[in-house]
Design an enzyme around this catalytic site. Structure first.
Site, PDB file in Angstrom:
ATOM      1  N   HIS A 241      26.078  46.115  73.469  1.00 26.71           N
ATOM      2  CA  HIS A 241      27.320  46.194  72.707  1.00 26.71           C
ATOM      3  C   HIS A 241      28.476  46.727  73.543  1.00 26.71           C
ATOM      4  O   HIS A 241      28.279  47.499  74.466  1.00 26.71           O
ATOM      5  CB  HIS A 241      27.151  47.145  71.512  1.00 26.71           C
ATOM      6  CG  HIS A 241      26.031  46.772  70.599  1.00 26.71           C
ATOM      7  ND1 HIS A 241      25.280  47.716  69.944  1.00 26.71           N
ATOM      8  CD2 HIS A 241      25.531  45.578  70.222  1.00 26.71           C
ATOM      9  CE1 HIS A 241      24.378  47.122  69.192  1.00 26.71           C
ATOM     10  NE2 HIS A 241      24.501  45.819  69.358  1.00 26.71           N
TER      11      HIS A 241
ATOM     12  N   LYS B  43      31.719  56.181  76.208  1.00 25.59           N
ATOM     13  CA  LYS B  43      30.706  56.843  75.388  1.00 25.59           C
ATOM     14  C   LYS B  43      29.998  57.921  76.197  1.00 25.59           C
ATOM     15  O   LYS B  43      29.806  57.777  77.403  1.00 25.59           O
ATOM     16  CB  LYS B  43      29.653  55.838  74.913  1.00 25.59           C
ATOM     17  CG  LYS B  43      30.191  54.732  74.030  1.00 25.59           C
ATOM     18  CD  LYS B  43      29.098  53.722  73.693  1.00 25.59           C
ATOM     19  CE  LYS B  43      29.646  52.597  72.843  1.00 25.59           C
ATOM     20  NZ  LYS B  43      28.623  51.570  72.594  1.00 25.59           N
TER      21      LYS B  43
ATOM     22  N   ASP C 191      31.891  60.506  66.514  1.00 19.72           N
ATOM     23  CA  ASP C 191      30.482  60.716  66.839  1.00 19.72           C
ATOM     24  C   ASP C 191      29.642  59.770  65.991  1.00 19.72           C
ATOM     25  O   ASP C 191      29.926  59.580  64.806  1.00 19.72           O
ATOM     26  CB  ASP C 191      30.043  62.152  66.525  1.00 19.72           C
ATOM     27  CG  ASP C 191      30.625  63.181  67.477  1.00 19.72           C
ATOM     28  OD1 ASP C 191      31.246  62.793  68.484  1.00 19.72           O
ATOM     29  OD2 ASP C 191      30.453  64.376  67.208  1.00 19.72           O
TER      30      ASP C 191
END
Length: 183
Positions: free
Chosen positions: A62, A72, A48
């Site tokens: 990114h 994610k 996390d």
């Protein structure tokens, strides 16, 4: 929990069911079985991350490349962001296309971003706290980036150019055309 597919394969918007009363509110921010049943995606989150940023900050675009690519699950704990995902999967009809969504502490929506996407955010409130779960560990040697302002991507970050705050590292990212996607 309402899980909505997007036009991008395996990219999902997640809207929790919020229970409110005089004490405040409660919701499940993630339920693995419900997610897997709705999407068919099996994932195990192992890390996390949380960031705090002020208005005008743009983080991204990114990603991590194989063998350390990451999926994610992103959300906002405080404030508002414009969340951007770019499909880098060469075999998909959405390759090179951009998805954007407004995420906020108020709307409590989340975005599941599968492996094979570049990701970035723009803070559009005075400040924002951003939280995300990853299904693989951070690996600096496998980290890559694409220029946030690459003209071929034509991303409207909703922040005037003179008010943008960009890290030195993100100003050195590759253009989309020079990035040889391993996905």
């Amino acid at each position: 929990m309402n899980i909505t597919p997007t036009e991008f394969e395996d990219l999902y918007i997640i809207k929790p069911t919020v229970f409110e009363d005089a004490r405040g509110y409660f919701f499940e921010s993630f339920h693995q079985k419900k997610f897997e049943d709705a999407t068919g995606i099996e994932c195990e989150f192992v890390q996390d991350n949380q960031s705090r940023s002020v208005y005008g900050v743009i983080r991204g675009l990114h990603m991590q490349v194989p063998p350390m690519a990451q999926a994610k699950l992103v959300r906002v704990l405080k404030g508002e962001v414009l969340d951007i995902a770019i499909d880098l999967r060469k075999d998909k009809p959405t390759f090179g296309k951009t998805f954007s969504i407004h995420l906020s502490a108020d709307n409590k929506e989340q975005l599941y971003i599968p492996r094979g996407f570049a990701h970035g955010i723009a803070v559009i409130s005075d400040e924002a706290e951003f939280f995300y779960k990853c299904d693989n560990y951070y690996s600096p040697e496998n980290e890559r980036g694409i220029m946030y302002d690459d003209a071929s991507l034509n991303i409207d970050w909703k922040i005037d150019v003179e008010k943008r705050i960009i890290s030195d590292k993100d100003q050195k990212n590759l253009t989309f055309s020079s990035f040889n996607s391993p996905f």
